[in-house]
Each structure stands twice: as structure tokens, then as C-alpha cells.
Design an enzyme around this catalytic site. Structure first.
Site, PDB file in Angstrom:
ATOM      1  N   GLU A  13      -9.405   6.094   7.734  1.00  3.92           N
ATOM      2  CA  GLU A  13      -7.956   6.133   7.598  1.00  3.92           C
ATOM      3  C   GLU A  13      -7.541   7.588   6.893  1.00  3.92           C
ATOM      4  OE1 GLU A  13      -6.191   1.941   7.656  1.00  3.92           O
ATOM      5  OE2 GLU A  13      -7.290   2.274   5.755  1.00  3.92           O
ATOM      6  N   ARG A  69       0.963  -1.294   0.099  1.00 10.93           N
ATOM      7  CA  ARG A  69      -0.093   0.237   0.190  1.00 10.93           C
ATOM      8  C   ARG A  69       0.972   1.295   0.055  1.00 10.93           C
ATOM      9  NH1 ARG A  69      -5.129   2.014   0.858  1.00 10.93           N
ATOM     10  NH2 ARG A  69      -6.310   0.039   0.980  1.00 10.93           N
TER      11      ARG A  69
END
Length: 779
Positions: free
Chosen positions: A729, A326
Site C-alpha cells: 500500500e 486510518r
């Protein structure tokens, strides 16, 4: 399920989505009546477990004498690796590289060696220190200084992203530069520490109350350790006092110890480590060392960029591979790269295995590329925002990411323009320059940083969710799903979705504790997917119930199901209007099923990791933050004066909850990049293992002026929970603007001619050292 929200909403819905409904446990949180595991009444015969930890970083156990431990007051027994009837493994992805209890080899200081079971927790804790242990110590790799970041030992396979001829583009560009940034880790610092309580049931069955984001993973680990089928293990999670990723895989060890002890001693067992031991035992946010080379033109537009993202993973893989992936998938942030080469290096170290943390590698990926934007701005003498905007997706003909996903929902240009205006960026930047010219010791800085965050698990099979919905004959509704509540408001959002579909008041709906006994095989509540996945699964279940009721109403009162209208709290069939509760009662009497399961899997996503190609994200969330700071150049101390955030939550399910998430996420991101510093001694001992040495932001550290707004006009173009977007997030990344504002203030001491290259966290000590370095360099 493919219809737009407007096509499926019942008319005149009330108390449901797009409203600021209070968190379902808000009153209990503030009154102290919300029940956490340690608040539960202790069952008769409860025993307490405590873990004994190693005090070396790397080595072999030569001898282990536990006779004094067993003889200690209150001790009932000891649990060692040899007492585990099944797999001595708690690794994520079933990699079998992370033992529940060390057997022969020690891989980090603080590794669990054995568990003491005693009448009281204090007796168990004190008995742990009585063991006599002989070690053969081995050399330990603790910090990046101990590792070859290019060729060091890896815990999992690296990822490589590549497009175009990066070397040629950098070589032929009018300008080029290189550098690196060190990005520190972060302790989760959840208010409720790790905890589990296990209760033996009939036969081989066991119930475990676990503070976890991932009940299915805990179930798997416990079942494997006990050597029983999954169906014999039930994991129950009502709420957590915070998690932030630290209870996704890390909770498995504590649940497994409690379950193993409960099975061995046939007694209920509770385990709760002290905060110091919790911090030593558990993994953190990965710290990164990012190096870069970039070629760019006179306007600051990147032609080619090369990244190397090295991350310190600890002794086992845990989730490091996915975190590293990621990070690379966010190395573009909001910017288009014509040519790019990026590689990850997930490095082995003799430290606790680092793990998931809010943002899951995305913040580190974005921070690396934002340093590049800052470097380009200093090299050309431009405002960093000007360079950022010149590289935005949408400013050139191509909107393709380095991993070949097209950015179809790009709104960053409009969003940043709005924030520039509302934050008065241009005016304040001029005023700050004037202020700095007139003030010798206090300097101010300003930075506006954009964010693009991909929404979905890169592990494609994790993008699924289930739900179980019951309607009772008084019209009340119970919803259960695989998502866990850790304070983020997931339960109330899912309840709002159900209320919307049935058009009943939110007070009629109760969300019950997450349990593997009701919804099996659920994915972790992580990656900002909780509302997306579980909301859609609950919606699927509610639609099934609504269709059954509509068919029954049409059959009973005439017409077709399409003629049945679900109005607020009642149902209209032709000229007949009946309350929802009465219709339900009649339907049950007529033997209509009033319970339904729901399921959802995210469509249109694919990811081929071997080719680094695909569409790993269903959509992107966007945002931008503008931060202003003032620093004391004599001490390095600083104040965050003002922060303006404009964030894209799509058409928000619950504005109050989302704004709270944005505020909290920003503060946590700011803490990561400023005050929160993890320090290990050369022996691998974590020195910052308590609130006395590890500094999370205080209430007094919040910005003096703190403006947070949602875009209002943004809509998720995909069919996710009424055009909303996940919001857990992405807001953490807004803290990056504080680091760049500090950099801007530091740069003023050298007339903005030298990039300060501030590493994170930018503690006052680092700020002061950067100031002195720039003064020396500028003469």
C-alpha cells in the site's frame, strides 16, 4: 521467534529470501494459462445467476411483478430476499445494515433486488430487465452538496484525536490560515471482475470458488445466509486478477448469491456481472472533504492544527469506520504536531457503500496534511519542501504521534536527503523556474513529497495468521496459508521464507490455493500485512519441521540437534552429509511427523479507540517521491515528465516483486489524483460506469523518465520476515507528488504568490479552471 534474522538463518541458504525470484505464476500470466474462476471447466448442469438492479437512489418498493421474468427463455427460477433461509445480510463486522438482496427499501441506484437463474448467463441477464417494479421515491443524498458535512447522518461512530490546546496554539501563532480540499474517490478497476461459482456437496456442505481477499469473511456470510455451520462451507481462492481492496468485503454478495442458488436448485451456479453492473453494484475508494485550520511560525513549523475529515460512505458502514480511523491516524504523515485536534465524519449517502481500497484511508489522510504544508509554503513564500522538512519527526524533541505512539524507527530525514541528491531536486527547481519565466504557454512544476505509513491492522485481532506445511518423502514441500494471491507476489514471498528456513531450493516448494478448509479464521489479505503475517506463520511451521528433522538426525547419526547443520539441499551431522530428501524419507520411515501448523500474532500492538490512544502500528514504512510535470496553460492538459522514487521496504524479501509493487502503486495513485473521476448524476446514477467514461492511466501516461529505487540500507527493527517491510500500500501515496507538481506548475502563472488549491482528481479541466482563477486573482 524473538531472535533476529541473523540468529536463525540456516547457513549458505540459496534461492530464498533477499533475491529476485520470479513470481510463481509469471509464466502462466503472460502465456494466458493461469486459471481464474471463469477459466475453470464448467461442471455438468451448471446454471448462471445474474442480479437485477434498482434504478432509483432512494425509496420503497411498492410492487414487484416477476411473472415475465420467470417465463423468459432459459429461466430456471428467481431468487429473492424471501428465499434466503438464514440472514439476509452481507455487512462487514456483522453490523446487519447491508442486505444481500433488497427486500422493501432501496438505498442506492444499482442495489441488487433479485437474482435470475438461467441456463446461460445472457438469458439470465436479459430476463432481469423484464420485471415490473413500482417505487415510492424518497429524497436522496448523493454528493457532499446534499449533506451537512458537520452534522449529517453518520453510518458509524466518528473518531477524535486530540493533544494540547489547539485553539490557543492557533490563536497565538504568528501566522494562521484555513481552507479545505475535496478528494475524489476511485474505482478499483480490477482486471478480473467479481465472480463466484458454488457447488453443492454432500448434505448441507457447499464449496464456493470465490475471487476474494477475505475467504473467512465470505465463509461467514455464506454460512449465515444458508443457515448452516461454518464447517459446512468451504471457500477456495487460487488467485485473483487484481483486487486492490475491492474484493475484501464486496465479494461476499456474489458468493452468497451463488451459494443460495446452488442450495435452492441443487445445481452448480456461477455468477459474473458485466463490468458496468460491477461498477454500479460495488463500493469505491471513499471521497473526502477535508477542512483545516493551522497556526505556524515564521519558519513554517506548525504549532497547532485542526482537521475535519468528512467522507462519503454510502448507505451502510461496510469498512468506513476503519477507513476513517486510518485517515486520521495518517493526518500527521511525517510531521510532528505540538497541538492537534482531528475528527472524522463518516457520512451516510444514497450511493453504494464505499469500501477498502489500497491505502485504506491513509492516502486521504496524508493528502489532507500535505495540502496544509503547501498552504504554509505559499503563505511564507517558501519552497514547500523546506516547510515539510522543518516539520519532520526528529527535528524537534518529541516524536509522539497524535495517537500517542512513539515514532521509533524514523528514517525520513536521511531518505529525503538521498532523494534530493539523486533526483537533483535543487538544480531542477532552479531550471524549472527559469523555463517558466521564458515560456508563456507551457509551464513546468516540481514537487518532492515524503510518506510515512503505519503497518498493522488497527483492528488488533486481525493481526494474526496461520499456515499448514507438508513435507513429502521426495523432499518436496507444500505450503498453505490464509493469505490470498491477487498478483502481488505473496505466494512466492512466503515460499521464499520456507525455502530459507529449510535451506532447500525454491523449486521444491509449492504454494497451494487458499482455502478455509486448510487454514481457518484467517484475516483479510490487506493492509500490506500479507507477507508479514503469513510469512511469519509459514516460518513458524518450517522451524517446527526443521527442529524435528534435526532431532531425528542427531538421534540417528550422533550428536545433538544443535550440531545438525542445514546446508543447501542437504543436512550435515558430524562427518555425515545426507540430502534433504533422503533425510525426510528416513524420518518418515521412523514415524517422525512431517506436517506442521504455524501461527503468528503481531506483538507489541494495542489500540484503545475510545481513548484514541495506543500503538496501533508495529512499525512504519517510509518513502519519498519527486515528480516533474509540464502543463499546457491553454488546455489544462499535462504530461508527467519524470518521477524519482526512493522507497523503504526494509531488507526486501524479493527486490523485483517489491519494485514492481512500487511502480504499480505509484501509477494507481497518480491515476486516482489525475484522470480517474467518479461522477454521479443528480438522480444518483453512476455516469462513469465503464471504461468508456472512467479513465485509468494508460501505458502512455507513465512518466517519461521513471526511476525507482529501494533504500538498500533500511532494516525493519522488528522481527518480521528477515527485516523486510510490507510494500503493497505505501507506494500508492507517492502519486501525491504528481498532484503537488501540477499545483506548482499552475502556481507559476501567478508568480507562485497564490496557492492553487487544486482539488483531486486534477483533471485537465480542473487544472485549466485553476489557471484561469489564479490569473484573475493576480490581475
Amino acid at each position: 521467534m524473538d531472535k533476529t534474522a541473523a540468529e536463525v538463518l540456516p547457513s549458505q541458504a540459496f534461492g530464498a529470501v533477499h533475491t529476485s525470484v520470479a513470481h510463481e505464476s509469471a509464466a502462466r500470466h503472460v502465456s494466458g494459462t493461469a486459471v481464474y474462476i471463469d477459466d475453470m471447466p464448467e461442471p455438468a448442469g451448471l446454471l448462471h445467476a445474474y442480479l437485477a438492479l434498482s434504478n432509483i437512489s432512494h425509496g420503497m418498493i411498492r410492487a414487484l411483478d416477476l411473472s415475465a421474468v420467470r417465463a423468459a427463455p432459459g429461466v430456471v427460477g428467481v431468487l429473492t430476499a424471501s428465499d434466503i433461509p438464514g440472514l439476509n445480510d452481507m455487512s462487514a463486522m456483522n453490523r446487519k445494515d447491508e442486505p444481500i438482496l433488497a427486500k422493501d427499501k432501496i438505498e442506492f441506484d444499482g442495489q441488487a433486488l433479485f437474482a435470475v437463474i438461467a441456463q446461460t448467463r445472457e438469458q439470465a441477464r436479459r430476463a432481469c430487465s423484464l420485471a415490473k417494479i413500482d417505487y415510492d421515491e424518497l429524497p436522496a443524498a448523493i454528493d457532499f452538496a446534499d449533506i451537512d458535512t458537520r452534522n449529517g447522518k453518520l453510518v458509524t461512530e466518528p473518531l477524535v484525536l486530540t493533544r494540547g490546546d489547539t485553539e490557543a496554539e492557533i490563536a497565538s501563532a504568528p501566522h494562521s490560515l484555513s481552507g479545505e480540499i475535496r478528494i475524489g474517490g476511485q474505482e478499483h478497476f480490477y482486471l478480473e471482475g467479481q465472480i463466484a461459482m458454488a457447488m453443492p456437496n454432500d448434505g448441507d456442505e457447499i464449496m464456493v470458488y470465490s475471487s476474494t481477499q477475505y475467504p473467512a469473511e465470505v465463509q461467514r456470510t455464506v454460512a449465515h445466509a444458508l443457515n448452516v455451520p461454518f464447517h459446512a462451507v468451504e471457500i477456495h481462492t487460487r488467485r485473483m486478477g487484481g483486487a486492490f481492496g475491492g474484493k475484501e468485503t464486496q465479494a461476499t454478495q456474489f458468493a452468497a448469491i451463488a451459494a443460495l442458488a446452488a442450495q435452492k436448485f441443487n445445481k452448480p451456479i456461477k455468477i459474473r456481472p458485466d463490468r458496468d453492473d460491477d461498477m454500479r453494484l460495488t463500493g469505491k475508494r471513499h471521497d473526502f472533504n477535508v477542512s483545516y485550520r493551522v497556526g505556524f511560525d515564521d519558519d513554517g513549523r506548525i504549532r497547532g492544527v485542526d482537521y475535519h475529515y468528512a467522507l462519503r460512505c454510502g448507505y451502510s458502514a461496510d469498512l468506513s469506520g476503519a477507513v476513517a480511523d486510518r485517515a486520521l491516524l495518517h493526518c500527521d504523515n511525517t510531521y510532528y504536531y505540538p497541538a492537534v485536534h482531528a475528527v472524522s465524519a463518516p457520512l451516510y449517502t444514497n450511493t453504494a457503500s464505499n469500501t477498502a481500497f489500497r491505502g485504506f484511508g491513509g492516502p486521504q489522510g496524508v493528502l489532507g496534511c500535505e495540502r496544509v504544508m503547501e498552504e504554509i509554503a505559499f503563505a511564507l513564500g517558501k519552497d514547500p519542501l523546506e516547510v515539510r522538512k522543518a516539520n519532520f519527526y526528529g527535528t524537534r524533541d518529541c516524536n509522539i504521534t497524535p495517537y500517542r505512539q512513539e515514532v521509533e524507527d524514523n528514517i525520513i530525514g536521511r531518505l529525503v536527503r538521498e532523494l534530493e541528491k539523486t533526483s537533483e531536486y535543487a538544480r531542477r527547481r532552479r531550471e524549472i523556474r527559469a523555463f517558466n519565466a521564458q515560456n508563456r504557454f507551457i509551464k513546468r512544476g516540481l514537487a518532492l513529497v515524503p510518506v510515512k505509513f503505519g503497518m498493522s491492522f488497527t483492528n488488533t485481532n486481525s493481526n494474526q495468521a496461520g499456515a499448514l506445511l507438508h513435507v513429502y518423502t521426495d523432499g518436496s514441500v507444500q505450503i498453505n496459508h490464509g493469505g490470498t494471491e491477487m498478483g502481488q507476489g505473496l505466494y512466492i514471498k512466503v515460499a521464499q521464507v520456507v525455502a530459507q528456513e529449510l535451506n532447500i531450493d525454491i523449486s521444491q516448494i509449492k504454494a497451494t490455493a487458499t482455502t478455509t478448509g486448510k487454514v481457518p479464521n484467517a484475516s483479510a489479505t490487506a493492509g500490506s500485512t500479507g507477507s508479514d503475517l503469513n510469512g511469519m506463520a509459514a516460518r513458524d511451521a518450517a522451524i517446527k519441521i526443521r527442529k524435528r528433522l534435526a532431532a531425528f538426525a542427531a538421534k540417528t547419526y550422533g550428536g545433538t540437534p544443535d550440531d545438525v547443520a542445514f546446508l543447501p539441499g542437504c543436512v550435515q551431522v558430524g562427518s555425515t552429509r545426507i540430502t534433504f530428501a533422503d533425510l525426510v524419507k528416513q524420518a518418515q520411515f521412523a514415524r517422525v511427523q512431517l506436517s506442521a501448523t504455524g501461527f503468528y500474532k503481531t506483538p507489541k500492538i494495542s489500540w484503545d479507540r475510545t481513548k484514541a490512544f495506543g500503538k496501533p502500528y508495529y512499525y512504519f514504512a517510509y518513502g519519498a517521491s519527486c515528480s516533474e510535470v509540464s502543463i499546457d496553460t491553454l488546455t489544462g492538459e499535462y504530461i508527467v515528465e519524470r518521477v524519482d522514487i526512493l522507497h523503504d521496504a526494509g531488507k526486501s524479501l524479493n527486490m523485483a516483486i517489491d519494485i514492481g509493487q512500487i511502480e504499480g502503486g505509484f501509477i494507481q495513485g497518480m491515476g486516482w489524483l489525475t484522470t480517474e473521476e467518479l461522477i454521479w448524476g443528480r438522480n444518483g446514477f453512476l455516469r462513469t460506469h465503464a471504461p468508456s467514461t472512467y479513465k485509468i492511466p494508460l501505458a502512455s501516461d507513465r512518466p517519461k523518465i521513471f526511476n525507482v529505487a529501494l533504500t538498500g540500507w533500511s532494516r525493519n527493527h522488528e522481527a518480521i520476515s528477515y527485516r523486510s517491510k510490507g510494500v503493497g500500500e505505501p507506494p500508492l501515496l507517492h502519486g501525491i507528488s504528481v498532484l503537488h507538481a501540477l499545483s506548482d506548475a499552475v502556481a507559476s502563472v501567478a508568480n507562485h504568490c497564490i496557492c492553487p488549491r487544486l482539488d483531486a482528481p486534477a483533471t485537465p479541466e480542473r487544472v485549466l479552471m485553476a489557471i484561469e482563477r489564479l490569473r484573475a486573482q493576480s490581475g
